[in-house]
Write an enzyme that holds these catalytic residues in place. Structure first.
Site, PDB file in Angstrom:
ATOM      1  N   LYS A  56       0.853  -1.190   0.000  1.00  0.00           N
ATOM      2  CA  LYS A  56       0.000   0.000   0.000  1.00  0.00           C
ATOM      3  C   LYS A  56       0.889   1.240   0.000  1.00  0.00           C
ATOM      4  CE  LYS A  56      -1.719   2.594   2.939  1.00  0.00           C
ATOM      5  NZ  LYS A  56      -1.489   3.787   2.077  1.00  0.00           N
ATOM      6  N   GLU A  59      11.269  16.659  13.795  1.00  0.00           N
ATOM      7  CA  GLU A  59      11.763  16.282  12.467  1.00  0.00           C
ATOM      8  C   GLU A  59      11.137  17.216  11.441  1.00  0.00           C
ATOM      9  OE1 GLU A  59      10.240  12.705  10.541  1.00  0.00           O
ATOM     10  OE2 GLU A  59      12.241  12.336   9.740  1.00  0.00           O
ATOM     11  N   GLU A 112      10.253   1.281  10.222  1.00  0.00           N
ATOM     12  CA  GLU A 112      11.336   2.215   9.853  1.00  0.00           C
ATOM     13  C   GLU A 112      10.726   3.604   9.949  1.00  0.00           C
ATOM     14  OE1 GLU A 112      14.401   1.617   9.202  1.00  0.00           O
ATOM     15  OE2 GLU A 112      14.548  -0.443   8.503  1.00  0.00           O
ATOM     16  N   CYS A 131      14.766  10.292   5.381  1.00  0.00           N
ATOM     17  CA  CYS A 131      14.716   9.931   6.805  1.00  0.00           C
ATOM     18  C   CYS A 131      16.065  10.211   7.456  1.00  0.00           C
ATOM     19  CB  CYS A 131      14.286   8.484   6.983  1.00  0.00           C
ATOM     20  SG  CYS A 131      15.286   7.320   6.067  1.00  0.00           S
TER      21      CYS A 131
END
Ligand code: NAD
Length: 472
Positions: free
Chosen positions: A169, A372, A242, A276
């Site tokens: 997905k 972040e 992750e 990331c």
């Protein structure tokens, strides 16, 4: 765009129950339709994956790996078409999109060479104990929008080579390259081995809690990762998460400030900062702070920000409106707290462009330093003592990666050892290799990908403990 994209369920390409727009972030305009699945389609896809599992897992690993290599071959042949579509849906410059496609081919080929070993744990005249590894069953793979293709391959290749079947997905804002990937898989893989569904963020919970899904592998934000863990808990599913990061870059005092500033600039701004493991905060010795800040600001002013499809573009737009608003709000919030020395203002063109922004003199508790940002904005922080610096660097909920810069590699190793993250790079940027394990510490994840350890995440250890004779 004229062409129709389709879902793949049980080896058949399907239209959706409805469709939704996919927007080019460089224009802010829709350019294609994505087919949308519902829960009934989800059930069909899971049932197909479950049906395909016994014969797929029984196939010799060499044959499964051979089919994954065929997918790599087909992808490589259409690399330019994939790259153009990736730039259009994701925003990254075309050469970087091509790099992602070829990187994906490399992941597929590298993982196709991996094998599961059987270990003899104990053996003598009376007994033999072995450990071998068996696949898990049906895997749900959920991916984000920053590297839609290579992050899918990081899951697809090890899951399939080890004998699992999969439902994928993609993120709703970048579904098209994943759908095209499924289209090239369709004539190569047996029906049901790989299925793909698209949604507008409604199907995640149903997929991760589905009773016939055995493992969930997720790449995305920490907030969504927690939800995934929660909804997988009912079925005690295996999970690999992750998640987000707030990577620090530590510049030691023996380097050339201008040279390292150039590296740090690339490490923080590549893919418009949406990596990331992008450098999300940089710590510079007091004595080189002025020079370092000036060089970063110069680079930010000179870099070419443009539609990734245009020749010469070095940084594209932020991928979607929601992220654009989040990054813009962090810049706005920083205005009263620190000094903006480059960027900081809208670019005044359509699409989700943010001009590369460098901010100095922020405190450690500023939201831009603690959160972040996942965008083209970098806070530059000062330090004078390495011991104190390590405490500041490790005082973060995240623990994905980090970098250390020094001409004294032994000293850099000492510092690197004390950074509480899954990976630390020394004197290089974001060197990710399908043969090297990658995993996050703290809120950056559970389990990991790549390397033989990542391969094993799609299997379980199975022990056979035999006595050579039946004792009287
Ligand atoms: P996101 O968490 O918003 O979305 C990721 C995926 O989760 C999408 O496919 C989304 O549709 C799906 N999703 C949404 N709600 C769900 C639910 N309740 N259950 C299951 N799935 C659901 O992340 P994003 O904004 O697309 O990606 C950016 C984030 O990903 C950043 O935090 C980045 O650091 C992280 N990331 C991590 C890595 C890594 O390897 N650690 C790599 C790339 C990106």
């Amino acid at each position: 765009m004229d062409r129709e994209f389709k879902l793949l369920i049980d080896g058949v390409l399907h239209s959706g129950v409805t469709s939704f727009d996919v927007v080019n972030p460089a224009t802010g305009q829709a350019f294609a339709k994505c087919p949308k699945a519902d829960e009934a389609m989800l059930d069909k896809a899971v049932a197909a994956a479950k049906r395909a599992y016994p014969s797929w897992s029984a196939m010799p690993i060499e044959e499964r790996a051979g089919l994954v290599e065929q997918v790599a071959e087909a992808l490589e042949q259409r690399a330019d078409e994939f790259a153009a579509l990736l730039t259009r849906e994701q925003g990254k410059p075309l050469d970087q999109a091509k790099g992602e496609v070829l990187g994906t081919v490399n992941v597929l080929r590298t993982v196709a060479k991996m094998r599961l070993e059987t270990r003899v744990l104990s053996e003598d005249n009376e007994k033999k104990v072995i450990e071998h590894r068996t696949p898990l069953g049906v895997v749900a793979a959920i991916t984000p929008w920053n590297f839609p293709l290579i992050l899918l391959a990081n899951k697809f290749a090890p899951a399939l080579v080890t004998g699992n079947t999969m439902i994928s997905k993609p993120a709703p804002t970048t579904p098209l390259t994943s759908l095209l990937f499924a289209e090239i898989c369709q004539p190569i893989l047996p029906p049901g081995v790989f299925n793909i569904l698209c949604d507008e963020n409604e199907l995640g919970a149903a997929l991760t809690s589905h009773p016939d899904v055995d493992k969930v592998t997720f790449t995305g934000s920490t907030a969504t990762g927690k939800k995934v863990m929660e909804s997988s808990a009912g079925g005690l599913k295996r999970v690999t998460l992750e998640l987000g990061g707030n990577d620090a870059s530590i510049v030691l005092d023996d380097v050339d400030a201008v040279q390292v500033a150039q590296k740090v600039f690339q490490g923080s701004m590549r893919n418009a900062g949406q990596i990331c493991v992008a450098i999300k905060r940089v710590y510079v010795p007091e004595a080189m702070y002025e020079v370092f800040c000036e060089e970063l600001a110069r680079l930010a002013r000179e870099v070419v920000v443009d539609d990734g499809a245009n020749q010469g573009a070095q940084i594209g737009p932020v991928q979607n409106r929601q992220q654009y608003e989040k990054v813009s709000a962090l810049i706005e919030d920083s205005k009263g707290r620190g000094t903006i020395i480059a960027g900081g203002e809208p670019l005044g063109r359509p699409g989700y462009f943010i001009s590369p922004t460098i901010i100095r003199d922020l405190d450690d508790d500023a939201p831009l330093v603690r959160q972040e940002q996942f965008g083209p904005v970098l806070p530059v922080l000062k330090y004078s003592d390495v011991e104190e610096l390590l405490q500041r660097v490790n005082d973060s909920e995240y623990g994905l990666a980090g970098t250390v810069w020094s001409n004294d590699v032994a000293r850099a190793f000492e510092v690197a050892r004390r950074i509480n993250t899954g990976t630390v790079w020394i004197n290089q940027l974001q060197s990710i290799d399908p043969n090297i394990p990658f995993r996050g510490a703290k809120s950056s994840g559970i389990g990991g990908e790549s390397g033989i350890e990542g391969f094993h995440e799609y299997t379980q250890a199975h022990i056979i403990n035999a006595a050579t004779t039946i004792a009287a």
